[in-house]
Design an enzyme around this catalytic site. Structure first.
Site, PDB file in Angstrom:
ATOM      1  N   GLN A 153       0.815  -1.230   0.000  1.00  0.00           N
ATOM      2  CA  GLN A 153       0.000   0.000   0.000  1.00  0.00           C
ATOM      3  C   GLN A 153       0.842   1.271   0.000  1.00  0.00           C
ATOM      4  O   GLN A 153       0.359   2.323  -0.390  1.00  0.00           O
ATOM      5  CB  GLN A 153      -0.955   0.010   1.201  1.00  0.00           C
ATOM      6  CG  GLN A 153      -2.080  -0.995   1.096  1.00  0.00           C
ATOM      7  CD  GLN A 153      -3.050  -0.719  -0.055  1.00  0.00           C
ATOM      8  OE1 GLN A 153      -3.101   0.382  -0.612  1.00  0.00           O
ATOM      9  NE2 GLN A 153      -3.814  -1.731  -0.431  1.00  0.00           N
ATOM     10  N   SER A 157       3.346  -4.633  -5.146  1.00  0.00           N
ATOM     11  CA  SER A 157       2.388  -5.228  -6.088  1.00  0.00           C
ATOM     12  C   SER A 157       1.930  -4.185  -7.104  1.00  0.00           C
ATOM     13  O   SER A 157       1.459  -3.101  -6.729  1.00  0.00           O
ATOM     14  CB  SER A 157       1.192  -5.788  -5.311  1.00  0.00           C
ATOM     15  OG  SER A 157       0.265  -6.361  -6.199  1.00  0.00           O
ATOM     16  N   HIS A 203      -0.576  -3.739  -9.216  1.00  0.00           N
ATOM     17  CA  HIS A 203      -1.941  -3.225  -9.470  1.00  0.00           C
ATOM     18  C   HIS A 203      -2.389  -2.180  -8.463  1.00  0.00           C
ATOM     19  O   HIS A 203      -3.477  -1.609  -8.583  1.00  0.00           O
ATOM     20  CB  HIS A 203      -2.955  -4.373  -9.571  1.00  0.00           C
ATOM     21  CG  HIS A 203      -3.361  -5.024  -8.288  1.00  0.00           C
ATOM     22  ND1 HIS A 203      -4.545  -4.719  -7.655  1.00  0.00           N
ATOM     23  CD2 HIS A 203      -2.773  -5.962  -7.520  1.00  0.00           C
ATOM     24  CE1 HIS A 203      -4.665  -5.456  -6.557  1.00  0.00           C
ATOM     25  NE2 HIS A 203      -3.604  -6.218  -6.453  1.00  0.00           N
ATOM     26  N   CYS A 263     -13.617  -8.671   1.422  1.00  0.00           N
ATOM     27  CA  CYS A 263     -13.527 -10.110   1.606  1.00  0.00           C
ATOM     28  C   CYS A 263     -13.923 -10.732   0.278  1.00  0.00           C
ATOM     29  O   CYS A 263     -14.823 -10.234  -0.387  1.00  0.00           O
ATOM     30  CB  CYS A 263     -14.477 -10.516   2.721  1.00  0.00           C
ATOM     31  SG  CYS A 263     -14.530 -12.272   2.972  1.00  0.00           S
TER      32      CYS A 263
HETATM   33  N1  PLP Z   1      -0.633  -6.505   1.236  1.00  0.00           N
HETATM   34  C1  PLP Z   1      -1.455  -5.456   1.383  1.00  0.00           C
HETATM   35  C2  PLP Z   1      -1.171  -4.446   2.449  1.00  0.00           C
HETATM   36  C3  PLP Z   1      -2.566  -5.313   0.550  1.00  0.00           C
HETATM   37  O1  PLP Z   1      -3.372  -4.271   0.692  1.00  0.00           O
HETATM   38  C4  PLP Z   1      -2.798  -6.302  -0.445  1.00  0.00           C
HETATM   39  C5  PLP Z   1      -3.974  -6.210  -1.321  1.00  0.00           C
HETATM   40  O2  PLP Z   1      -4.961  -5.605  -1.003  1.00  0.00           O
HETATM   41  C6  PLP Z   1      -1.898  -7.371  -0.554  1.00  0.00           C
HETATM   42  C7  PLP Z   1      -0.830  -7.438   0.302  1.00  0.00           C
HETATM   43  C8  PLP Z   1      -2.084  -8.442  -1.575  1.00  0.00           C
HETATM   44  O3  PLP Z   1      -1.644  -8.011  -2.825  1.00  0.00           O
HETATM   45  P1  PLP Z   1      -2.190  -8.740  -4.151  1.00  0.00           P
HETATM   46  O4  PLP Z   1      -3.575  -8.208  -4.382  1.00  0.00           O
HETATM   47  O5  PLP Z   1      -1.232  -8.340  -5.215  1.00  0.00           O
HETATM   48  O6  PLP Z   1      -2.183 -10.198  -3.874  1.00  0.00           O
END
Ligand code: PLP
Length: 371
Positions: A170, A190, A192, A313
């Site tokens: 984030q 990540s 996206h 969720c």
């Molecule tokens: N870590 C955090 C803090 C996230 O907000 C998210 C997704 O919302 C993830 C990990 C997981 O990432 P991904 O959607 O690429 O699996």
């Protein structure tokens, strides 16, 4: 009806330049493990993206980067991949860290009522460590936006021979992120979440550490993560990282603050979770007393406004958030929160539309209560 997207912590629309780059590479038979010229071209694309992401994360010399298919996978690799260590994970981590931690008998570290990891509790728990520790602490929380004291955790970890992984999913693209300055050993990013495609993410690993691979096969990604690389998505990831890291500007924060101020001006009892804490500039978690998150989401949706409850969720069902529970916020409050998360392209008109819709619901509910 105009649609207004205020759920950028959920996922972001792909940046137009990133999409162009993605489509440029999508199509040809690119396998970065092949020896022929197409394969070598793919290898070049992958390595350029690797370099771009390492640079934008300000990783130290010699750091390695493993491309994965999601932030979830990178987090899981970080927790499971370091053999012989005892994991310590904060109670507010994303489920990809928390659930993996629980499966691996991690120690859960409590947070303070302010929503940051309790350094005192962490130190006490480290004093009883059974093995060399691995601490996983997120850079910024996805629900509240509250920024965690990662540097302090690193300082503490070093006194106990510990390594630190930070889930920067984030933070990256929303605040300055420097692997070097944080002093961490592993970092997850990540694509996206900052204008890149879904299906491309990375685990950055400090020089000298070795991971135990969780996927065995053709030995891609230095043997740490087998599976043919998603060349187009990784290419787009690299471009998105270049564009996102320096572009974040404070206008988003001004819009976010305007939203909070105007709502609190007509509904002073409204709670903004973590309002006085260091937070991501785009995130606001707001509790409208006595109105469930579901009712609010439906109301906003009918006004063309996409936002989410604090915790999304996969089943679409809203449950009381583990993050807010860990902050000792009662379930009656946490069942009334909505998360507004802004991104590039949001305007003052979007915020005004959100405030108007919010005010309408609030007024209706209070009229019903008075009747
Ligand atoms: N870590 C955090 C803090 C996230 O907000 C998210 C997704 O919302 C993830 C990990 C997981 O990432 P991904 O959607 O690429 O699996």
């Amino acid at each position: 009806m105009r649609s207004i997207y205020l759920d950028h912590n959920g996922t972001t629309p792909m940046n137009a330049l990133v999409k162009e780059a993605f489509l440029d590479v999508l199509g040809p038979a690119y396998n970065a493990s092949s020896i022929h010229s197409e394969g070598r071209k793919a290898r070049g694309i992958l390595e350029a993206a690797r370099k771009a992401v390492l640079t934008m994360a300000d990783a130290p010399a010699g750091a390695k980067l493993v491309f994965t298919a999601s932030g979830t996978e990178a987090n899981s690799l970080a927790i499971r991949g370091l053999d012989g260590r005892q994991a310590f994970v904060s109670a507010i981590e994303h489920p990809s860290v928390l659930r993996t931690g629980v499966k691996n008998e991690a120690v859960i570290v409590p947070v303070t009522a302010e929503g940051t990891i309790s350094l005192e509790a962490l130190e006490k728990l480290l004093q009883h460590k059974r093995k060399a520790p691995l601490i996983s602490i997120m850079l910024a929380n996805n629900e509240t936006g509250i920024i965690q004291p990662v540097k302090e955790v690193v300082a503490l970890a070093q006194r106990y021979g510990g390594l630190v992984h930070t889930d920067a999913v984030q933070g990256f693209g929303k605040m300055p992120v420097s692997f070097k300055e944080l002093g961490v050993d592993l970092m997850t990013i990540s694509a996206h979440k900052f204008g890149g495609p879904q299906g491309a993410a990375a685990l950055i690993v400090r020089d000298g550490l070795t991971l135990n691979p969780q996927l065995l096969g053709g030995g891609q990604e230095q043997g740490w993560r087998s599976g043919t690389e998603n060349v187009a998505a990784i290419h787009a990831f690299g471009i998105a990282a270049r564009l996102a890291a320096p572009q974040w500007d404070i206008s988003t924060q001004a819009l976010r603050d305007q939203l909070e101020q105007q709502i609190q001006a007509f509904a002073p009892e409204t709670l903004v979770i973590g309002q006085n804490q260091p937070r991501l500039p785009n995130t606001s978690l707001i509790a409208m007393r006595n109105v469930t998150s579901e009712t609010q989401l439906i109301h906003f949706d009918t006004h063309g406004i996409a936002l989410s409850a604090g915790s999304a969720c996969s089943s679409g069902k809203i449950e009381a958030s583990h993050v807010l529970r860990a902050m000792q916020i009662p379930d009656e409050v946490s069942k009334t929160v909505i998360r507004v998360s802004l991104g590039q392209g949001n305007t003052e008109a979007d915020i005004q539309a959100c405030i108007t819709a919010w005010q309408q619901l609030y007024t209706n509910v209070n009229k019903e209560k008075a009747a």
